[in-house]
Scaffold this motif. Structure first.
Motif, PDB file in Angstrom:
ATOM      1  N   SER A  24       0.715  -1.486   0.537  1.00 54.31           N
ATOM      2  CA  SER A  24      -0.339   0.093  -0.332  1.00 54.31           C
ATOM      3  C   SER A  24       0.243   1.443  -0.348  1.00 54.31           C
ATOM      4  O   SER A  24       2.051   1.139   0.690  1.00 54.31           O
ATOM      5  N   HIS A  25       0.477   2.542  -0.550  1.00 54.47           N
ATOM      6  CA  HIS A  25       0.816   3.534  -0.568  1.00 54.47           C
ATOM      7  C   HIS A  25      -0.101   4.538  -0.110  1.00 54.47           C
ATOM      8  O   HIS A  25      -1.304   4.578  -1.014  1.00 54.47           O
ATOM      9  N   ARG A  26      -0.426   5.608   0.425  1.00 56.92           N
ATOM     10  CA  ARG A  26      -0.915   6.524   0.736  1.00 56.92           C
ATOM     11  C   ARG A  26      -0.404   8.567   0.058  1.00 56.92           C
ATOM     12  O   ARG A  26       0.914   8.151   0.561  1.00 56.92           O
ATOM     13  N   VAL A  27      -1.252   9.146  -0.040  1.00 56.72           N
ATOM     14  CA  VAL A  27      -0.470  10.229  -0.505  1.00 56.72           C
ATOM     15  C   VAL A  27      -1.527  11.258   0.442  1.00 56.72           C
ATOM     16  O   VAL A  27      -2.842  11.618   0.289  1.00 56.72           O
ATOM     17  N   GLU A  28      -0.977  12.183   1.046  1.00 57.34           N
ATOM     18  CA  GLU A  28      -2.214  12.998   1.971  1.00 57.34           C
ATOM     19  C   GLU A  28      -2.216  14.104   0.812  1.00 57.34           C
ATOM     20  O   GLU A  28      -3.449  14.960   1.137  1.00 57.34           O
ATOM     21  N   THR A  29      -1.226  14.873   0.638  1.00 61.03           N
ATOM     22  CA  THR A  29      -1.202  15.843  -0.738  1.00 61.03           C
ATOM     23  C   THR A  29      -0.486  15.656  -1.840  1.00 61.03           C
ATOM     24  O   THR A  29       1.023  15.616  -1.819  1.00 61.03           O
ATOM     25  N   ALA A  30      -1.063  15.755  -2.977  1.00 55.91           N
ATOM     26  CA  ALA A  30      -0.418  15.149  -4.070  1.00 55.91           C
ATOM     27  C   ALA A  30       0.859  16.625  -4.396  1.00 55.91           C
ATOM     28  O   ALA A  30       0.041  17.846  -3.732  1.00 55.91           O
ATOM     29  N   ARG A  31       2.107  16.379  -5.303  1.00 56.04           N
ATOM     30  CA  ARG A  31       2.419  17.933  -5.617  1.00 56.04           C
ATOM     31  C   ARG A  31       2.080  18.618  -6.196  1.00 56.04           C
ATOM     32  O   ARG A  31       0.736  17.859  -7.134  1.00 56.04           O
ATOM     33  N   GLY A  32       2.436  20.094  -6.501  1.00 57.78           N
ATOM     34  CA  GLY A  32       1.141  20.357  -7.360  1.00 57.78           C
ATOM     35  C   GLY A  32      -0.263  21.050  -7.038  1.00 57.78           C
ATOM     36  O   GLY A  32      -1.135  22.101  -7.247  1.00 57.78           O
ATOM     37  N   GLY A  33      -0.980  20.305  -5.275  1.00 55.58           N
ATOM     38  CA  GLY A  33      -1.138  21.093  -4.968  1.00 55.58           C
ATOM     39  C   GLY A  33      -1.487  22.653  -3.678  1.00 55.58           C
ATOM     40  O   GLY A  33      -0.130  22.792  -3.869  1.00 55.58           O
ATOM     41  N   LEU A  34      -2.448  22.420  -2.964  1.00 53.75           N
ATOM     42  CA  LEU A  34      -2.430  23.674  -2.266  1.00 53.75           C
ATOM     43  C   LEU A  34      -0.526  23.607  -0.989  1.00 53.75           C
ATOM     44  O   LEU A  34      -0.883  24.938  -0.539  1.00 53.75           O
ATOM     45  N   ALA A  35      -1.263  22.014  -1.100  1.00 53.12           N
ATOM     46  CA  ALA A  35       0.388  22.233   0.586  1.00 53.12           C
ATOM     47  C   ALA A  35       1.025  22.768  -0.245  1.00 53.12           C
ATOM     48  O   ALA A  35       2.475  22.541   0.542  1.00 53.12           O
ATOM     49  N   LEU A  36       1.625  21.734  -1.690  1.00 47.86           N
ATOM     50  CA  LEU A  36       2.945  21.350  -1.854  1.00 47.86           C
ATOM     51  C   LEU A  36       3.198  22.307  -3.468  1.00 47.86           C
ATOM     52  O   LEU A  36       3.208  21.199  -4.702  1.00 47.86           O
ATOM     53  N   PRO A  37       2.922  23.465  -4.002  1.00 48.67           N
ATOM     54  CA  PRO A  37       2.515  23.615  -4.617  1.00 48.67           C
ATOM     55  C   PRO A  37       3.554  23.700  -5.788  1.00 48.67           C
ATOM     56  O   PRO A  37       4.498  23.856  -4.824  1.00 48.67           O
ATOM     57  N   LEU A  38       3.895  23.860  -6.963  1.00 49.62           N
ATOM     58  CA  LEU A  38       5.184  23.986  -7.827  1.00 49.62           C
ATOM     59  C   LEU A  38       5.519  25.240  -7.770  1.00 49.62           C
ATOM     60  O   LEU A  38       4.474  26.284  -7.950  1.00 49.62           O
ATOM     61  N   SER A  39       6.978  25.509  -7.819  1.00 50.60           N
ATOM     62  CA  SER A  39       7.403  26.724  -7.397  1.00 50.60           C
ATOM     63  C   SER A  39       7.189  27.316  -9.134  1.00 50.60           C
ATOM     64  O   SER A  39       7.364  26.493 -10.376  1.00 50.60           O
ATOM     65  N   ASP A  40       7.862  28.546  -8.843  1.00 49.39           N
ATOM     66  CA  ASP A  40       7.685  29.189 -10.386  1.00 49.39           C
ATOM     67  C   ASP A  40       9.408  28.618 -10.955  1.00 49.39           C
ATOM     68  O   ASP A  40       8.612  28.606 -12.183  1.00 49.39           O
ATOM     69  N   ALA A  41      10.465  28.445 -10.677  1.00 53.62           N
ATOM     70  CA  ALA A  41      10.720  27.410 -11.285  1.00 53.62           C
ATOM     71  C   ALA A  41      10.639  26.351 -11.422  1.00 53.62           C
ATOM     72  O   ALA A  41      10.690  25.921 -13.257  1.00 53.62           O
ATOM     73  N   GLU A  42       9.626  24.909 -11.596  1.00 47.84           N
ATOM     74  CA  GLU A  42       8.485  24.382 -11.769  1.00 47.84           C
ATOM     75  C   GLU A  42       8.368  25.058 -12.649  1.00 47.84           C
ATOM     76  O   GLU A  42       7.798  23.732 -14.385  1.00 47.84           O
ATOM     77  N   LEU A  43       7.288  26.130 -12.947  1.00 44.08           N
ATOM     78  CA  LEU A  43       6.193  26.381 -13.729  1.00 44.08           C
ATOM     79  C   LEU A  43       7.051  26.708 -15.426  1.00 44.08           C
ATOM     80  O   LEU A  43       6.547  26.726 -16.501  1.00 44.08           O
TER      81      LEU A  43
END
Length: 455
Positions: free
Chosen positions: A394-413
């Motif tokens: 099993s694997h659980r994700v509480e907040t996916a990358r790109g979400g409000l808690a882990l937003p993409l950075s300016d560099a990632e955009l």
């Protein structure tokens, strides 16, 4: 005698309030963080539009429009064609939406930027519009469409309305009306004109028609504002009326969602940018499967069953085991799990016709079962894999990358724009475009960005 019918309670005059807000808000009224977020939204918008510019369905629409009414001032992102501004706005919004890689306002799942930005840049090629004007109008348009979505959510989607299209037309009308300098009365009319053109169906998800309604949002929103400028009057209560947008398209309109904190709490603060080209509710699913893919080679494992647990919206939008096209795979949990688990990849090629035709992936589709758990947020999910041996992984994700808690950075955009521009093969000058986007608030001519983005 007839029994006395209970009258519908009087609704607050939200159309008038929104029109006044659009007319009176200035760039300096926006917090610095929201000013910057408007730029981030445009970086993502141009990235996804440049990816979609070479899509075959976009080519079909362009070819037809060329036959019907070719020529004009409006540039098409990533291409050499010129169209009239209404058609250019429609095509550019479609390109930004066609791969389902556009931004997402988490509380409503609206993809807010494409309907508003496409209209604004089409207008900016026909008359002088400064960068500051365009960014302010973008923030205002997004605010209007997302607050309308908040007032209707979740009944609107459950009725089968595609919320990006139905609310996006109001965002485009508000934004264009602001740039045109319409007064509150004219803005009221613009919103009323938009109410007559708000449409889009959830049934179209997984087909090109979904992006067609997204393209209609900026086209119709722009037309609504331009007509209002000419004195073309809309109804007095287009939003709150007994047969207005909110009551017809929802069950229990939340008028407070349109009023509370207006001008103080901004929808752009709840906007997110996807790292994967699919429905946003699939982001945590993909992240969980990518993490599992790093643990072992699942293509060699005898998988008995896969269980996916998440917010009810996950199943409602993505339980699609019988897909046949890449477009459909963008909203299929069965495909997202299979491709990310077996290949360890989740890019644009992972959601193509070729990926859907891969029999290795298709063999995994029937093994997936989905279970609702309202305690999960739309940004979380858990994947259970049972092997034929009885072993459970099993694997659980509480907040996916790109979400409000882990937003993409300016560099990632920025990296997303570079990658997607290359994918769309537009030949766009990426570095000057990025420089222009980050400095847009200082630019005298916002329309010059379209010259940089054209093929």
């Amino acid at each position: 005698m007839r029994p006395t019918e209970n009258p519908i309670p009087a609704a607050p005059a939200v159309t008038r309030q929104l029109a006044g807000f659009i007319e009176n808000t200035r760039w300096s009224d926006l917090p610095t963080a929201i000013q910057h977020e408007a730029k981030r939204a445009l970086v993502n918008y141009f990235a996804v539009a440049l990816a979609g510019c070479d899509d075959p369905d976009i080519g079909k629409v362009l070819a037809l429009q060329g036959c019907l009414r070719g020529g004009g001032q409006g540039r098409v992102i990533g291409r050499s064609e010129r169209l009239d501004m209404l058609d250019a706005a429609a095509i550019n919004a479609m390109s930004a939406n066609v791969y389902d890689f556009d931004d997402t306002h988490i509380p409503t799942i609206i993809h807010p930027t494409a309907p508003v930005a496409a209209a604004l840049f089409a207008l900016a090629e026909t008359r002088p519009v400064s960068g500051e004007q365009l960014l302010l109008a973008l923030a205002l348009g997004i605010e209007v469409e997302c607050r309308l979505g908040m007032a209707l959510h979740p009944w609107h989607y459950q009725r089968g309305w595609h919320i990006t299209s139905t609310c996006g037309v109001f965002g485009a009308a508000a934004a264009v009306g602001n740039v045109l300098g319409l007064n509150a009365r004219q803005l009221h009319w613009a919103l009323g004109n938009a109410s007559a053109q708000a449409s889009g169906l959830v049934e179209t998800l997984g087909s090109a028609a979904k992006s067609l309604s997204v393209g209609n949002a900026p086209r119709n929103g722009m037309l609504s504002a331009l007509l209002a400028e000419q004195g073309f009057a809309g109804p007095e209560q287009p939003l709150e009326g007994e047969r207005g947008f909110l009551r017809v398209m929802g069950e229990q309109p939340r008028y407070a969602a349109l009023q509370e904190g207006l001008g103080e709490q901004w929808s752009l603060a709840a906007n997110t940018y996807k790292p994967y080209p699919c429905g946003v509710v699939l982001n945590p699913v993909i992240e969980a499967c990518l993490a599992l893919a790093q643990q072992r080679d699942w293509s060699r494992e005898p998988i008995d069953r896969i269980e996916l647990i998440g917010h009810p919206l996950l199943r409602e939008r993505t339980d699609r085991p019988t897909i046949g096209l890449g477009r459909e795979s963008q909203v299929s949990a069965q495909h997202a799990v299979a491709v990310s688990l077996l290949t360890g990849q989740a890019g644009l090629a992972s959601f193509s016709d070729a990926a859907v035709a891969d029999e290795r992936l298709r063999a995994l589709y029937p093994k997936l079962v989905m279970r609702d758990d309202p305690s999960y947020s739309v940004e979380s999910a858990q994947v259970h894999i049972w092997l034929q041996s009885g072993e459970l992984v099993s694997h659980r994700v509480e907040t996916a990358r790109g979400g409000l808690a882990l937003p993409l950075s300016d560099a990632e955009l920025e990296a997303k724009l570079r990658e997607l521009a290359a994918y769309g093969r537009s030949g766009c000058a990426v570095a000057p475009l990025l420089d222009g986007l980050w400095a847009l608030d200082k630019a005298a001519d916002a329309g010059h960005l379209m010259a940089l983005a054209a093929g």
